[in-house]
Design a protein around this motif. Structure first.
Motif, PDB file in Angstrom:
ATOM      1  N   LEU A  87       0.848  -1.186   0.000  1.00  0.00           N
ATOM      2  CA  LEU A  87       0.000   0.000   0.000  1.00  0.00           C
ATOM      3  C   LEU A  87       0.882   1.234   0.000  1.00  0.00           C
ATOM      4  CD1 LEU A  87      -2.691  -0.833   2.706  1.00  0.00           C
ATOM      5  CD2 LEU A  87      -2.892  -1.039   0.254  1.00  0.00           C
ATOM      6  N   LEU A  88       0.522   2.194  -0.815  1.00  0.00           N
ATOM      7  CA  LEU A  88       1.170   3.493  -0.794  1.00  0.00           C
ATOM      8  C   LEU A  88       0.190   4.454  -0.154  1.00  0.00           C
ATOM      9  CD1 LEU A  88       3.626   5.200  -1.552  1.00  0.00           C
ATOM     10  CD2 LEU A  88       2.545   5.627  -3.757  1.00  0.00           C
ATOM     11  N   VAL A  89       0.553   4.952   1.026  1.00  0.00           N
ATOM     12  CA  VAL A  89      -0.334   5.782   1.830  1.00  0.00           C
ATOM     13  C   VAL A  89       0.267   7.174   1.937  1.00  0.00           C
ATOM     14  CG1 VAL A  89      -1.387   6.014   4.107  1.00  0.00           C
ATOM     15  CG2 VAL A  89      -1.055   3.758   3.146  1.00  0.00           C
ATOM     16  N   GLN A  90      -0.601   8.176   1.809  1.00  0.00           N
ATOM     17  CA  GLN A  90      -0.146   9.556   1.959  1.00  0.00           C
ATOM     18  C   GLN A  90      -0.667  10.109   3.272  1.00  0.00           C
ATOM     19  OE1 GLN A  90      -0.434  11.947  -1.455  1.00  0.00           O
ATOM     20  NE2 GLN A  90       0.007  13.854  -0.387  1.00  0.00           N
ATOM     21  N   VAL A  91       0.262  10.589   4.091  1.00  0.00           N
ATOM     22  CA  VAL A  91      -0.075  11.217   5.367  1.00  0.00           C
ATOM     23  C   VAL A  91       0.438  12.646   5.286  1.00  0.00           C
ATOM     24  CG1 VAL A  91       0.202  11.130   7.864  1.00  0.00           C
ATOM     25  CG2 VAL A  91       0.175   9.010   6.548  1.00  0.00           C
ATOM     26  N   GLY A  92      -0.473  13.589   5.144  1.00  0.00           N
ATOM     27  CA  GLY A  92      -0.069  14.977   4.952  1.00  0.00           C
ATOM     28  C   GLY A  92       0.605  15.101   3.600  1.00  0.00           C
ATOM     29  N   SER A  93       1.861  15.526   3.586  1.00  0.00           N
ATOM     30  CA  SER A  93       2.600  15.642   2.328  1.00  0.00           C
ATOM     31  C   SER A  93       3.610  14.510   2.167  1.00  0.00           C
ATOM     32  CB  SER A  93       3.329  16.988   2.286  1.00  0.00           C
ATOM     33  OG  SER A  93       4.264  17.046   3.345  1.00  0.00           O
ATOM     34  N   GLU A  94       3.617  13.553   3.092  1.00  0.00           N
ATOM     35  CA  GLU A  94       4.582  12.449   3.075  1.00  0.00           C
ATOM     36  C   GLU A  94       3.904  11.162   2.619  1.00  0.00           C
ATOM     37  OE1 GLU A  94       6.264  10.848   6.905  1.00  0.00           O
ATOM     38  OE2 GLU A  94       7.940  12.040   6.166  1.00  0.00           O
ATOM     39  N   GLN A  95       4.609  10.391   1.785  1.00  0.00           N
ATOM     40  CA  GLN A  95       4.075   9.115   1.323  1.00  0.00           C
ATOM     41  C   GLN A  95       4.891   7.975   1.917  1.00  0.00           C
ATOM     42  OE1 GLN A  95       3.911   9.201  -2.960  1.00  0.00           O
ATOM     43  NE2 GLN A  95       1.954  10.283  -2.950  1.00  0.00           N
ATOM     44  N   ILE A  96       4.179   6.928   2.364  1.00  0.00           N
ATOM     45  CA  ILE A  96       4.812   5.794   3.022  1.00  0.00           C
ATOM     46  C   ILE A  96       4.383   4.524   2.297  1.00  0.00           C
ATOM     47  CG2 ILE A  96       5.066   4.538   5.192  1.00  0.00           C
ATOM     48  CD1 ILE A  96       4.100   7.134   6.585  1.00  0.00           C
ATOM     49  N   LEU A  97       5.347   3.650   1.998  1.00  0.00           N
ATOM     50  CA  LEU A  97       5.064   2.359   1.397  1.00  0.00           C
ATOM     51  C   LEU A  97       4.938   1.338   2.525  1.00  0.00           C
ATOM     52  CD1 LEU A  97       4.784   0.780  -1.270  1.00  0.00           C
ATOM     53  CD2 LEU A  97       7.246   0.310  -1.114  1.00  0.00           C
ATOM     54  N   LEU A  98       3.770   0.680   2.602  1.00  0.00           N
ATOM     55  CA  LEU A  98       3.501  -0.281   3.664  1.00  0.00           C
ATOM     56  C   LEU A  98       3.395  -1.681   3.081  1.00  0.00           C
ATOM     57  CD1 LEU A  98       0.668   1.610   5.590  1.00  0.00           C
ATOM     58  CD2 LEU A  98       3.080   1.496   6.192  1.00  0.00           C
ATOM     59  N   GLY A  99       3.931  -2.654   3.813  1.00  0.00           N
ATOM     60  CA  GLY A  99       3.779  -4.058   3.452  1.00  0.00           C
ATOM     61  C   GLY A  99       2.748  -4.677   4.382  1.00  0.00           C
ATOM     62  N   ILE A 100       1.691  -5.252   3.813  1.00  0.00           N
ATOM     63  CA  ILE A 100       0.614  -5.851   4.593  1.00  0.00           C
ATOM     64  C   ILE A 100       0.659  -7.351   4.364  1.00  0.00           C
ATOM     65  CG2 ILE A 100      -1.878  -5.877   4.972  1.00  0.00           C
ATOM     66  CD1 ILE A 100      -1.152  -3.082   5.256  1.00  0.00           C
ATOM     67  N   SER A 101       0.742  -8.114   5.448  1.00  0.00           N
ATOM     68  CA  SER A 101       0.654  -9.564   5.346  1.00  0.00           C
ATOM     69  C   SER A 101      -0.416 -10.040   6.320  1.00  0.00           C
ATOM     70  CB  SER A 101       2.007 -10.213   5.625  1.00  0.00           C
ATOM     71  OG  SER A 101       2.352 -10.056   6.979  1.00  0.00           O
ATOM     72  N   ALA A 102      -0.552 -11.341   6.464  1.00  0.00           N
ATOM     73  CA  ALA A 102      -1.649 -11.903   7.252  1.00  0.00           C
ATOM     74  C   ALA A 102      -1.675 -11.380   8.685  1.00  0.00           C
ATOM     75  CB  ALA A 102      -1.562 -13.419   7.250  1.00  0.00           C
TER      76      ALA A 102
END
Length: 143
Positions: A87-102
């Motif tokens: 998931l690529l999530v934007q928080v304010g002006s910053e973008q964070i790449l998250l890895g989601i598993s079980a």
């Protein structure tokens, strides 16, 4: 909301209280069982319908609110497997790449420069493209 629910649940009791006492004393053996079943089913449908209507109203009330003031936005999502995704999530002006598993969510990378997505271009998913190709081939074969 609770008062409305209690009033709606008390309505059948109020209707029974208004009936004359002579009707309440009559034995059930002489009455039609089919009519009683129909009345029971209609009452059940009314209660179930009321539950669904109230759930719908509550869902609508929860959705009402300022949507534009959201701080966290989902920019993009990519499935890696049946239970894993990025998931690529934007928080304010910053973008964070998250890895989601079980069982966990892990931040993988914080992007220094936000990824700009071209929203004017409509990207069709791979599955949809493949399905359209297969449907197109089937239609050509039938003609």
């Amino acid at each position: 909301m609770h008062k409305l629910l209690s009033v709606l649940l008390a309505l059948p009791l109020l209707a029974l209280a208004d009936e004359p006492a002579a009707k309440a004393v009559t034995p059930l053996a002489g009455s039609d069982i089919g009519g009683q079943l129909v009345q029971l089913l209609l009452g059940l449908l009314l209660v179930v319908g009321l539950i669904f209507a109230l759930a719908w109203v509550l869902r609508r009330l929860q959705q009402v609110g300022p949507r534009s003031g959201q701080v966290i936005k989902l920019v993009a999502s990519q499935a890696l497997g049946p239970r894993d995704r990025l998931l690529l999530v934007q928080v304010g002006s910053e973008q964070i790449l998250l890895g989601i598993s079980a069982g966990r969510i892990a931040p993988l990378h914080v992007l220094k420069e936000p990824v700009a997505l071209n929203t004017s271009e409509t990207a069709t998913p791979e599955f949809a493209q493949r399905l359209m190709e297969l449907l197109g081939k089937d239609q050509k074969d039938n003609t």
